[in-house]
Motif scaffolding. Structure first.
Motif, PDB file in Angstrom:
ATOM      1  N   ILE A 200      11.206   3.480 -15.926  1.00 42.52           N
ATOM      2  CA  ILE A 200      11.458   3.420 -17.362  1.00 42.52           C
ATOM      3  C   ILE A 200      11.894   4.813 -17.793  1.00 42.52           C
ATOM      4  CG2 ILE A 200      10.430   3.060 -19.646  1.00 42.52           C
ATOM      5  CD1 ILE A 200       8.438   1.159 -18.339  1.00 42.52           C
ATOM      6  N   PRO A 201      13.054   4.945 -18.421  1.00 43.16           N
ATOM      7  CA  PRO A 201      13.470   6.278 -18.882  1.00 43.16           C
ATOM      8  C   PRO A 201      12.370   6.948 -19.708  1.00 43.16           C
ATOM      9  CG  PRO A 201      15.263   4.717 -19.140  1.00 43.16           C
ATOM     10  CD  PRO A 201      14.053   3.909 -18.744  1.00 43.16           C
ATOM     11  N   GLY A 202      12.004   8.143 -19.318  1.00 42.52           N
ATOM     12  CA  GLY A 202      10.919   8.840 -19.984  1.00 42.52           C
ATOM     13  C   GLY A 202       9.552   8.508 -19.425  1.00 42.52           C
ATOM     14  N   GLY A 203       9.491   7.559 -18.467  1.00 42.83           N
ATOM     15  CA  GLY A 203       8.241   7.162 -17.844  1.00 42.83           C
ATOM     16  C   GLY A 203       7.538   6.061 -18.616  1.00 42.83           C
ATOM     17  N   PRO A 204       6.533   5.445 -17.980  1.00 43.13           N
ATOM     18  CA  PRO A 204       5.999   5.750 -16.649  1.00 43.13           C
ATOM     19  C   PRO A 204       6.865   5.194 -15.523  1.00 43.13           C
ATOM     20  CG  PRO A 204       4.798   3.924 -17.591  1.00 43.13           C
ATOM     21  CD  PRO A 204       5.769   4.370 -18.653  1.00 43.13           C
ATOM     22  N   TYR A 205       6.582   5.720 -14.316  1.00 39.92           N
ATOM     23  CA  TYR A 205       7.270   5.302 -13.110  1.00 39.92           C
ATOM     24  C   TYR A 205       6.209   4.790 -12.135  1.00 39.92           C
ATOM     25  CZ  TYR A 205       9.964   8.993 -15.409  1.00 39.92           C
ATOM     26  OH  TYR A 205      10.576   9.801 -16.340  1.00 39.92           O
ATOM     27  N   GLU A 206       6.488   3.680 -11.484  1.00 38.34           N
ATOM     28  CA  GLU A 206       5.462   3.064 -10.637  1.00 38.34           C
ATOM     29  C   GLU A 206       5.939   2.943  -9.194  1.00 38.34           C
ATOM     30  OE1 GLU A 206       3.209  -1.213 -10.214  1.00 38.34           O
ATOM     31  OE2 GLU A 206       3.342  -0.308 -12.208  1.00 38.34           O
ATOM     32  N   PHE A 207       5.063   3.333  -8.283  1.00 40.48           N
ATOM     33  CA  PHE A 207       5.288   3.168  -6.854  1.00 40.48           C
ATOM     34  C   PHE A 207       4.303   2.136  -6.313  1.00 40.48           C
ATOM     35  CE2 PHE A 207       6.850   7.378  -7.799  1.00 40.48           C
ATOM     36  CZ  PHE A 207       7.966   7.530  -6.985  1.00 40.48           C
ATOM     37  N   THR A 208       4.752   1.321  -5.363  1.00 37.11           N
ATOM     38  CA  THR A 208       3.917   0.300  -4.731  1.00 37.11           C
ATOM     39  C   THR A 208       3.831   0.579  -3.240  1.00 37.11           C
ATOM     40  OG1 THR A 208       4.545  -1.351  -6.375  1.00 37.11           O
ATOM     41  CG2 THR A 208       3.638  -2.178  -4.308  1.00 37.11           C
ATOM     42  N   VAL A 209       2.639   0.414  -2.686  1.00 38.39           N
ATOM     43  CA  VAL A 209       2.399   0.761  -1.286  1.00 38.39           C
ATOM     44  C   VAL A 209       3.160  -0.171  -0.350  1.00 38.39           C
ATOM     45  CG1 VAL A 209       0.368  -0.713  -0.913  1.00 38.39           C
ATOM     46  CG2 VAL A 209       0.560   1.496   0.297  1.00 38.39           C
ATOM     47  N   ARG A 210       3.535   0.356   0.803  1.00 41.58           N
ATOM     48  CA  ARG A 210       4.162  -0.431   1.861  1.00 41.58           C
ATOM     49  C   ARG A 210       3.110  -0.849   2.883  1.00 41.58           C
ATOM     50  NH1 ARG A 210       8.926   2.309   4.874  1.00 41.58           N
ATOM     51  NH2 ARG A 210       8.985   0.209   5.774  1.00 41.58           N
ATOM     52  N   ASP A 211       3.098  -2.096   3.238  1.00 43.36           N
ATOM     53  CA  ASP A 211       2.230  -2.565   4.310  1.00 43.36           C
ATOM     54  C   ASP A 211       2.866  -2.236   5.665  1.00 43.36           C
ATOM     55  OD1 ASP A 211       0.351  -3.626   2.550  1.00 43.36           O
ATOM     56  OD2 ASP A 211       1.426  -5.549   2.422  1.00 43.36           O
ATOM     57  N   GLY A 212       2.029  -1.986   6.657  1.00 39.19           N
ATOM     58  CA  GLY A 212       2.514  -1.741   8.006  1.00 39.19           C
ATOM     59  C   GLY A 212       2.987  -0.334   8.266  1.00 39.19           C
ATOM     60  N   TYR A 213       2.823   0.554   7.305  1.00 40.15           N
ATOM     61  CA  TYR A 213       3.243   1.946   7.466  1.00 40.15           C
ATOM     62  C   TYR A 213       2.219   2.685   8.332  1.00 40.15           C
ATOM     63  CZ  TYR A 213       4.290   6.788   6.031  1.00 40.15           C
ATOM     64  OH  TYR A 213       4.584   8.129   5.996  1.00 40.15           O
ATOM     65  N   SER A 214       2.693   3.336   9.400  1.00 39.08           N
ATOM     66  CA  SER A 214       1.753   3.986  10.330  1.00 39.08           C
ATOM     67  C   SER A 214       2.289   5.281  10.905  1.00 39.08           C
ATOM     68  CB  SER A 214       1.413   3.022  11.479  1.00 39.08           C
ATOM     69  OG  SER A 214       2.593   2.674  12.199  1.00 39.08           O
ATOM     70  N   TRP A 215       3.234   5.933  10.234  1.00 37.59           N
ATOM     71  CA  TRP A 215       3.864   7.142  10.774  1.00 37.59           C
ATOM     72  C   TRP A 215       3.797   8.301   9.794  1.00 37.59           C
ATOM     73  CZ3 TRP A 215       6.190   2.327  10.339  1.00 37.59           C
ATOM     74  CH2 TRP A 215       6.957   2.119   9.182  1.00 37.59           C
ATOM     75  N   GLY A 216       2.736   8.340   9.009  1.00 36.20           N
ATOM     76  CA  GLY A 216       2.571   9.445   8.076  1.00 36.20           C
ATOM     77  C   GLY A 216       2.153  10.715   8.775  1.00 36.20           C
ATOM     78  N   PRO A 217       1.803  11.758   8.011  1.00 38.06           N
ATOM     79  CA  PRO A 217       1.395  13.034   8.607  1.00 38.06           C
ATOM     80  C   PRO A 217       0.294  12.843   9.643  1.00 38.06           C
ATOM     81  CG  PRO A 217       1.630  13.259   6.234  1.00 38.06           C
ATOM     82  CD  PRO A 217       1.780  11.804   6.533  1.00 38.06           C
ATOM     83  N   ALA A 218       0.550  13.325  10.864  1.00 39.69           N
ATOM     84  CA  ALA A 218      -0.406  13.197  11.969  1.00 39.69           C
ATOM     85  C   ALA A 218      -0.806  11.745  12.215  1.00 39.69           C
ATOM     86  CB  ALA A 218      -1.639  14.055  11.714  1.00 39.69           C
ATOM     87  N   GLY A 219       0.116  10.806  11.935  1.00 36.07           N
ATOM     88  CA  GLY A 219      -0.142   9.395  12.196  1.00 36.07           C
ATOM     89  C   GLY A 219      -0.878   8.658  11.097  1.00 36.07           C
ATOM     90  N   ALA A 220      -0.918   9.180   9.886  1.00 31.97           N
ATOM     91  CA  ALA A 220      -1.604   8.512   8.773  1.00 31.97           C
ATOM     92  C   ALA A 220      -0.953   7.162   8.491  1.00 31.97           C
ATOM     93  CB  ALA A 220      -1.548   9.392   7.527  1.00 31.97           C
ATOM     94  N   THR A 221      -1.780   6.196   8.039  1.00 36.91           N
ATOM     95  CA  THR A 221      -1.301   4.845   7.769  1.00 36.91           C
ATOM     96  C   THR A 221      -1.653   4.431   6.346  1.00 36.91           C
ATOM     97  OG1 THR A 221      -3.270   3.539   8.323  1.00 36.91           O
ATOM     98  CG2 THR A 221      -1.970   4.375  10.160  1.00 36.91           C
TER      99      THR A 221
END
Length: 526
Positions: A200-221
């Motif tokens: 939405i211009p000016g916010g808020p902005y929303e992020f939704t989690v991804r399932d199956g993600y397993s390659w974050g920092p040092a293997g974080a999921t």
């Protein structure tokens, strides 16, 4: 940024969006209450986010939610895995081996060729991608890929000491985003743990989690219990408002600077601190500008009450900044006191033809000295007061000062399009690597480059050329000599060593250099 707006690199030069290339962060934990699984965490942003393109300046600050890099900086400054499971480098080449099984948010597999394409796109100077350019090496490079072995290589045209700590930390945009780069303003196309699902211009902005993600920092999921399903970023321009919302539970996480930090102690909030440089000040040395005269710059810097400015900058008892980078950055040193102009700068000013009659203005060839000093409260709650004190000191010195407080977009326009300023007062965590400052203190001016103040310092350029040939931190002495040359020439002035804090209400989290949140570390508690 992309084609349609000026290269707004000040968010890396002047705001807290510098990439976490090195140095320390921390882990914030103040609660042992049970975790809330798949809840919503509300995070405050200090200003509107007109673009989520990770290669633009504004989007670069938010890239960590939806994009991954080849390597990641841990809270102690060490490098840990990301999209790459291993890496190696020489003075001119960095090679990364990709982790298998990584997918983009549209479901396609990430290949080595896709990564090389992103590196090539981000590094193309014709695209004027300011956010990417503040991360990447300041030397040309080429990227290549071997999909059979899953390896990506970047080869620099000349030696560069920090290839892994630059190329390795660039957010990687997936092919679908590179096919339609304009769509990246309001949609994300990455491999990261979250996807932008509402803009939405000016916010808020929303992020939704991804399932199956397993390659974050040092293997974080994203399978960890307590990780939020949704992250909502709201625009909260005032630090005092953010502090109030933290205390009342109106938001869960916010960065707070200045005197409002004192109100948040002893309230059970999770807290991490980040070193900053407050009031990083640039002087316009463009053709026809008064401050192209080094004698005048030195005299104006010498006329400032640095201790008073530092006190104002941090909202209390401050310490004048010792370097352009924040405490803890690679090669940080105590340089300012021994290299800043002294009282003899005033005599040099007279020798350069500047005169002042009793009570009159400072003039040269009959023309009074007029200074346009600009800043923005969007990049620091105390900067307007810092600029006011500067104006007072310079008015007493004989200058006619016009003090202008701008919105962040207007400040960007003044810096990168109109060049309608003499002095810019900003704030930064400082680049974690000394190479981060190079495009702001040398090289082409906008639109071809990021040297918006038109700095020309041959001694700095020569020392930088030498330091770039020295591997990693072995060149720190040379980097520090280069920074000292900037101080002596009064090409820029950092005002105070400060600290910003990231606070959490009913949350735990980790941050890296500059107070950057690690999204996979966020946990929501009851």
């Amino acid at each position: 940024m992309l084609r349609r707006t000026p290269p707004v690199a000040l968010a890396a030069a002047l705001t807290a969006s510098a990439v976490a290339l090195s140095s320390c962060g921390g882990t914030a934990s103040s609660t042992t209450t049970p975790l809330v699984d798949r809840g919503t965490v509300r995070i405050a942003a200090a200003s509107e986010i007109p673009s989520f393109d990770p290669y633009s300046t504004f989007g670069a600050a938010q890239a960590r939610y939806a994009y991954d890099s080849l390597v990641n900086a841990d809270t102690d400054g060490s490098l840990v895995t990301g999209l790459a499971s291993s890496w190696q480098a020489t003075a001119t080449t960095a090679t990364f081996t990709l982790r298998p099984g990584v997918t983009c948010s549209d479901g396609t597999a990430l290949t080595a060729s896709a990564v090389a394409r992103a590196l090539t796109y981000a590094g193309d100077p014709g695209h004027q991608l300011a956010g990417a350019r503040t991360v990447l090496p300041n030397v040309p490079f080429t990227a290549s890929a071997d999909d059979a072995t899953g390896t990506v290589s970047a080869t620099a045209a000349s030696p560069f000491p920090f290839l892994i700590r630059t190329i390795g930390l660039l957010p990687i945009v997936c092919p679908a985003g590179l096919d339609r780069p304009r769509s990246l303003d309001r949609a994300t196309q990455g491999t990261g743990p979250y996807v932008l699902t509402r803009y939405i211009p000016g916010g808020p902005y929303e992020f939704t989690v991804r399932d199956g993600y397993s390659w974050g920092p040092a293997g974080a999921t994203t399978a960890e219990h307590g990780l939020p399903a949704h992250i909502v970023v709201s625009v909260v321009p005032q630090a005092s408002t953010a502090a109030n919302l933290l205390l009342t539970g109106g938001i869960e996480i916010a960065a707070v600077t200045g005197p409002d930090r004192a109100r948040l102690t002893d309230h059970g909030l999770a807290t991490t601190d980040a070193a900053t440089v407050v009031g990083l000040t640039f002087f316009n040395q463009g053709p026809g500008r008064a401050l192209a005269d080094p004698a005048l710059r030195r005299a104006l810097v010498a006329a400032l009450d640095r201790q008073g400015l530092a006190n104002v900058a941090v909202g209390g008892i401050g310490r004048p900044a010792t370097d352009f980078s924040a405490v803890g950055a690679v090669c940080h040193a105590d340089l300012a006191d021994t290299n800043l102009p002294g009282n003899d700068a005033t005599e040099a000013l007279r020798a350069a033809g500047w005169v002042r009659s009793a009570g009159g203005p400072l003039t040269k060839d009959g023309r009074p000295l007029r200074l346009r000093v600009i800043t923005s409260p969007d990049i620091g709650p105390t900067l307007s007061s810092v600029a006011e004190l500067m104006a007072r000191d310079w008015t007493a010195f004989g200058a006619q000062v016009k003090l202008v407080t701008e919105s962040l977009p207007a400040l960007v326009n003044a810096m990168y399009q109109s060049a309608d300023f003499d002095v810019v007062v900003g704030s930064t965590p400082g680049f974690a690597l000394p190479v981060g400052f190079i495009p702001f203190f040398s090289g082409p001016t906008p639109a071809e480059g990021l040297n918006f103040a038109g700095v020309t310092n041959p001694e700095y350029d020569a020392l930088v050329a030498q330091a770039l040939r020295e591997p990693d931190t072995t060149g720190c002495a040379t980097w520090n000599r280069a920074a000292a040359a900037l101080f002596r020439s009064a090409d820029a002035l950092p005002i105070a060593d400060g600290r910003s804090s990231v606070y959490g209400y009913r949350t735990t989290f980790a941050t890296t250099f500059g107070g950057q949140l690690v999204p996979t570390s966020i946990r929501l508690h009851q």
